[in-house]
Design a protein around this motif. Structure first.
Motif, PDB file in Angstrom:
ATOM      1  N   ASN A  51    -130.722 -58.056 -29.115  1.00  0.00           N
ATOM      2  CA  ASN A  51    -129.501 -57.537 -28.501  1.00  0.00           C
ATOM      3  C   ASN A  51    -129.229 -58.248 -27.177  1.00  0.00           C
ATOM      4  N   ARG A  55    -125.859 -60.587 -26.911  1.00  0.00           N
ATOM      5  CA  ARG A  55    -124.739 -60.010 -26.161  1.00  0.00           C
ATOM      6  C   ARG A  55    -124.758 -60.378 -24.682  1.00  0.00           C
ATOM      7  N   ASN A 118    -128.199 -58.808 -37.856  1.00  0.00           N
ATOM      8  CA  ASN A 118    -128.076 -59.363 -36.505  1.00  0.00           C
ATOM      9  C   ASN A 118    -126.615 -59.450 -36.057  1.00  0.00           C
ATOM     10  N   TYR A 121    -124.889 -56.501 -34.108  1.00  0.00           N
ATOM     11  CA  TYR A 121    -125.078 -56.267 -32.671  1.00  0.00           C
ATOM     12  C   TYR A 121    -123.917 -56.811 -31.842  1.00  0.00           C
ATOM     13  N   VAL A 126    -126.425 -50.508 -29.737  1.00  0.00           N
ATOM     14  CA  VAL A 126    -127.767 -50.359 -30.312  1.00  0.00           C
ATOM     15  C   VAL A 126    -127.987 -48.947 -30.825  1.00  0.00           C
TER      16      VAL A 126
END
Length: 336
Positions: A51, A55, A118, A121, A126
């Motif tokens: 994550n 991000r 994946n 995300y 989350v």
């Protein structure tokens, strides 16, 4: 003279044999518990690391990221096999036809599960992702039952139904819900459920060693991940010079690669030590911890409706565990 005892049918059993069986059962239970705890810790840490990289670190190439863990998995298993640290017990079994029927589906489904898992995300928080994952046992149970690897039981069926209802309530209460993200999560869940059924057959029924299983399955997963990377990410990665992000902080990506190996090998270990469905349901306890940490560390918003839905999912988890114990006890009675 060795002590003996009689079972219910009047057959005399050596006491040493009974003790050996009980010790063996205790060792198997302890092994399953240790593997489950290690898997929960490793996979949870990997969730937060992925994550962060996707991000916050700006590495928006989910398939390339998960291919790092799969690459390390294959390289480590390859070294263990070629150096003789692990013996290949099933080399004669693996023909081209057998590989195409059993391993290629695992590779394709694994790539879909990891890749879409994946990608999600980039669209969902989350905490919400973990809530959606609480519906996975229902999908897994349906797949395992269809494959003849699980038997339906009233209590376990009730538990999975409660988990599913709780998940829908949690999804209804999500503040920022992306339809694309939810679709990707469901695709990942179905792919993982079917892959788990294949894993249980290949690893459990055929008694594959964990490292040998990874050695056999990882190249197929890598091949399909490579296809996805070329199709969806390679042009963007080259245009945006994505390798510069890796070069700026290589330690993050090395850790992600080795944690990916740990998560892969421990997943195989848990499935082999328990069952595919038990592995998925155990994930609910892990998801609860991840949600709590996500709220604390990342400030992910969680509404009252979501908490009610997720609490219902956890209650369903405990119903399932109770039903699973009843089912195991009934099967043990039938064997005796």
């Amino acid at each position: 003279m060795p002590e003996t005892e009689n079972d219910d049918s009047g057959v005399t059993i050596d006491a040493d044999t009974v003790l050996d069986v009980r010790v063996s059962q205790s060792v198997n239970i302890a092994r399953a518990v240790i593997l489950s705890i290690a898997w929960a810790c490793t996979s949870s840490a990997l969730i937060f690391l992925n994550n962060h990289l996707l991000r916050e670190h700006g590495f928006s190439y989910p398939m390339i990221l998960c291919s790092m863990g799969m690459t390390s998995s294959w390289l480590i298993s390859f070294l263990c096999i070629t150096t003789g640290r692990v013996k290949r017990k099933h080399a004669g079994l693996i023909t081209r036809g057998w590989y195409a029927r059993h391993i290629l589906p695992i590779g394709c489904l694994g790539a879909a599960s990891l890749g879409f898992g994946n990608y999600v995300y980039l669209y969902l928080s989350v905490s919400f992702i973990q809530m959606l994952k609480s519906a996975v046992p229902a999908v897994t149970m349906a797949v395992m039952y269809a494959a003849g690897l699980e038997r339906l039981h009233g209590t376990t069926l009730t538990g999975v139904a409660v988990v599913t209802i709780g998940t829908f309530i949690a999804a209804y209460g999500e503040v920022k819900c992306s339809a694309i993200g939810v679709l990707m999560m469901l695709t990942s869940a179905f792919a993982e459920a079917i892959r788990t059924a294949f894993y249980q057959y290949v690893l459990g029924n055929l008694k594959f060693d964990l490292m040998e299983g990874l050695y056999v399955t990882a190249p197929a997963s890598l091949a399909f991940l490579g296809l996805g990377i070329v199709t969806l990410e390679l042009i963007q990665f080259v245009r945006e010079r994505g390798w510069e992000i890796i070069a700026a902080a290589p330690h993050y990506f090395l850790v992600a690669a080795f944690m990916g190996f740990g998560a892969n090998i421990l997943t195989l270990g848990v499935i082999k030590a328990t069952s595919g469905l038990t592995y998925k349901v155990m994930g609910q306890a892990k998801n609860a911890a991840v949600i709590l940490l996500a709220v604390i560390l990342f400030g992910n918003p969680v509404t009252a409706v979501q908490l009610i839905g997720y609490a219902m999912s956890l209650f369903g988890f405990f119903i399932y565990q109770r039903g699973k114990m009843q089912q195991d006890a009934e099967e043990a009675e039938k064997e005796n």
